[in-house]
Design an enzyme around this catalytic site. Sequence first.
Site, PDB file in Angstrom:
ATOM      1  CB  CYS A   2      -0.869   0.023   1.245  1.00  0.00           C
ATOM      2  SG  CYS A   2      -1.861  -1.459   1.419  1.00  0.00           S
ATOM      3  NE  ARG A  27       4.419   1.725  -1.455  1.00  0.00           N
ATOM      4  CZ  ARG A  27       5.638   1.263  -1.225  1.00  0.00           C
ATOM      5  NH1 ARG A  27       6.657   1.752  -1.907  1.00  0.00           N
ATOM      6  NH2 ARG A  27       5.847   0.333  -0.335  1.00  0.00           N
ATOM      7  CD1 TRP A  78      -2.283  -4.916  -4.882  1.00  0.00           C
ATOM      8  CD2 TRP A  78      -1.783  -6.153  -3.076  1.00  0.00           C
ATOM      9  NE1 TRP A  78      -2.123  -6.216  -5.286  1.00  0.00           N
ATOM     10  CE2 TRP A  78      -1.822  -7.004  -4.204  1.00  0.00           C
ATOM     11  CE3 TRP A  78      -1.497  -6.706  -1.832  1.00  0.00           C
ATOM     12  CZ2 TRP A  78      -1.570  -8.366  -4.124  1.00  0.00           C
ATOM     13  CZ3 TRP A  78      -1.247  -8.076  -1.752  1.00  0.00           C
ATOM     14  CH2 TRP A  78      -1.286  -8.883  -2.892  1.00  0.00           C
ATOM     15  CG  ASN A 104       2.457  -1.326   3.246  1.00  0.00           C
ATOM     16  OD1 ASN A 104       1.892  -2.274   2.715  1.00  0.00           O
ATOM     17  ND2 ASN A 104       3.715  -1.000   2.973  1.00  0.00           N
ATOM     18  N   GLY A 105       0.868  -3.672   5.120  1.00  0.00           N
ATOM     19  CA  GLY A 105       1.404  -4.909   5.685  1.00  0.00           C
ATOM     20  C   GLY A 105       0.283  -5.822   6.138  1.00  0.00           C
ATOM     21  CD  GLU A 506      11.470  -9.539 -16.966  1.00  0.00           C
ATOM     22  OE1 GLU A 506      11.242 -10.362 -16.061  1.00  0.00           O
ATOM     23  OE2 GLU A 506      11.134  -8.346 -16.894  1.00  0.00           O
ATOM     24  CE  LYS A 510       8.462  -6.425 -17.253  1.00  0.00           C
ATOM     25  NZ  LYS A 510       8.708  -7.357 -16.273  1.00  0.00           N
ATOM     26  CD  GLU A 513       4.569  -7.561 -14.864  1.00  0.00           C
ATOM     27  OE1 GLU A 513       4.277  -7.280 -13.702  1.00  0.00           O
ATOM     28  OE2 GLU A 513       5.739  -7.524 -15.290  1.00  0.00           O
ATOM     29  CG  HIS A 529      12.545 -33.264 -22.491  1.00  0.00           C
ATOM     30  ND1 HIS A 529      12.959 -34.544 -22.752  1.00  0.00           N
ATOM     31  CD2 HIS A 529      13.597 -32.458 -22.773  1.00  0.00           C
ATOM     32  CE1 HIS A 529      14.220 -34.526 -23.147  1.00  0.00           C
ATOM     33  NE2 HIS A 529      14.628 -33.269 -23.173  1.00  0.00           N
ATOM     34  CE  LYS A 632       8.266  -0.657  -9.861  1.00  0.00           C
ATOM     35  NZ  LYS A 632       8.560  -1.374 -11.116  1.00  0.00           N
TER      36      LYS A 632
HETATM   37  C1  AGP Z   1       7.745  -7.467 -12.591  1.00  0.00           C
HETATM   38  O1  AGP Z   1       7.504  -6.624 -13.634  1.00  0.00           O
HETATM   39  C2  AGP Z   1       7.369  -6.978 -11.239  1.00  0.00           C
HETATM   40  N1  AGP Z   1       7.591  -5.629 -11.002  1.00  0.00           N
HETATM   41  C3  AGP Z   1       7.784  -7.916 -10.109  1.00  0.00           C
HETATM   42  O2  AGP Z   1       7.953  -9.223 -10.571  1.00  0.00           O
HETATM   43  C4  AGP Z   1       9.035  -7.496  -9.295  1.00  0.00           C
HETATM   44  O3  AGP Z   1      10.187  -7.664 -10.047  1.00  0.00           O
HETATM   45  C5  AGP Z   1       9.082  -8.319  -8.008  1.00  0.00           C
HETATM   46  O4  AGP Z   1       7.905  -8.124  -7.276  1.00  0.00           O
HETATM   47  C6  AGP Z   1      10.280  -7.961  -7.162  1.00  0.00           C
HETATM   48  O5  AGP Z   1      10.259  -6.632  -6.775  1.00  0.00           O
HETATM   49  P1  AGP Z   1      11.558  -5.946  -6.190  1.00  0.00           P
HETATM   50  O6  AGP Z   1      12.574  -5.907  -7.276  1.00  0.00           O
HETATM   51  O7  AGP Z   1      11.110  -4.566  -5.773  1.00  0.00           O
HETATM   52  O8  AGP Z   1      12.017  -6.773  -5.037  1.00  0.00           O
END
Ligand code: AGP
Length: 637
Positions: A2, A27, A78, A104-105, A506, A510, A513, A529, A632
């Site tokens: 959050c 966030r 969030w 937050n948490g 990766e 992308k 998400e 396989h 994020k």
């Molecule tokens: C990917 O696009 C995301 N932003 C996510 O996978 C991110 O890399 C992951 O949550 C780790 O975040 P951090 O690098 O802030 O630890």
Amino acid sequence: MCGIIGYVGDQSALDVALNGLRRLEYRGYDSSGVAVVGAGALRTARRAGKLANLEKLLSEGPEMNPMPGTTGMGHTRWATHGGPTDVNAHPHTDCTGAIAVIHNGIIENFAALRAELEGVGHELASETDTEVVAHLLEIELAGAEAGVVPEQPVAPPRAAAGAHPLTGALRRVCRRLEGAFTLVVLHRDYPEVVVGARRNSPLVVGLGQGEAFLASDVSAFIAHTREALEIGQDQVVEARRDGVTVTDFDGEIVEGRRYHVDWDASAAEKGGYPYFMLKEINEQPTALADTLRGRLSADGAIVLDEERLSAQDFRDVDKVFIVACGTAYHAGLIAKYAVEHWTRLPCEVEMASEFRYRDPVLDRSTLVIAISQSGETLDTLMAVKHAREQKARVLAICNTNGSTIPRESDAVLYTRCGPEVGVASTKTFLGQVAACLLVGLYLAQVRGVLYGDEVAAYVERLQRTPELVERTLARLEPMRELARSLAGAKAVLFLGRHVGYPVALEGALKLKELAYMHAEGFPAGELKHGPIALIEPGLPVLVIVPSPRGRANLHGKIVSNIQEVRARGARTIVIAEDGDVAVEPYADHLIRVPATASLFAPLVTTLPLQVFACELALARGLDVDQPRNLAKSVTVE
Ligand code: AGP
């Protein structure tokens, strides 16, 4: 997870909170809310959905200034406990309506606390874990036995810094909480303070002239001040107009570390781009160059940013673990190839969320490399703590100065990518890959596996890659067109080998998400396989082809893999370096990237995949900065 902003000063607290929330919305964006203390009242407003819903609510009010006051706070959520509804949105208040809390948490023992509160007559309106804090504060401030709701407001504040009744009450409440939390609290009768606390969740203080800010990250107050103060683990901060006081949960005054933020508000704005992600993709040459700048000392040694370990400690290392999540984990997978090749040390890469639960064998000669853009990802932080408990050394690769993971580590190398606001990591992935390569070279150098001139030659070559990134970005229009044409596709596969395999992962992440599409990354050799059964006519398959000048036979093998999927009807989209003619007959679409060293190739081959996912998501009408269900920074486990 959050976003949190708290303020005390002489500006309109509502304006400061809303401006802060605009910068923090990345966030979490399930709901948002504000609270302001002024004119003898505590006023709150909250709404499910994006911040725009809250702004609309406030603008529809009958008054010109619906929330007067210069002490306040804001929250963007969030959801964890309780769905994203108006009632579950923060702030949460106590029975008297005098106390407001944002959080937050996750408070892990909230169910027991809630039962206790309800047992003594408190009525909790939401399904959240947060609300218990407001009611516990109510009890603490009343100075009463649990369950006695105060008839009189609390006692007047005492003069001593850190001794304010609200600060003391929060300390006592924090001692009862388990889990992870950043809390910011306000009280109707105490407009002179805003008080915050943290455990395993981020909180940073902004120090202005006659004003102070509490926030999840500096972007929330960067438009007002660039002077910041770190808040450590299990600490409470009391912010007033004339300064701040930090104490531990027992009330002992502690010194925070002050620092100057070396970027300004414009770095966290869109700068003419419709989306942060597009801006951040285009910032990659600069982000990479900044991360690599000045890494060789005058005598040819690689320099880290913070080193609380000796060269001998690094020489004693006999095993490396890399822990990270998501995109950062993919950077770690790339690092493994470099670390093992250059240092001859065994290196394992582990998802941080799994690391501590499987009893990894760690001791003081183990080096754990933790990679995190935010420096606050709780899974990674917990892996770091576990490693240190087992006496392992920890080196952090991080983009956020003042965050928790670097503070908990023995050595740090910062990626200097600037703020990344788009939820999907782009420029920080490149920064992480570059930082991993530097760490690999650093280990090789300090252990004497590579000569100084060899290390310097690698670094100099690495420092030329930002130019290759720039050239690659300039040629990606065909990739954009192709992505738009595939907006209706059901699924996409990504194949790679060697460092191209993590790049494939990766690329798939992308696409998942951003475009909400089924996407999978595989090592191309593994396809036969099982996963080859997924291939059906027309299925787009992206293949990241290693250099024909790289590992013996690897290039030939992947050319065969391309033929295998094409023979089964796949539509092949091949990413290959300039001059690689062998792939041409098998590529339905060929995207060229400049040639570079095998281990550096992800710095260019990732770019077409970022652009592909972004463009395809935009063609599907999606918000690439704030994809559904995501945030994020993930500060819950
Ligand atoms: C990917 O696009 C995301 N932003 C996510 O996978 C991110 O890399 C992951 O949550 C780790 O975040 P951090 O690098 O802030 O630890």
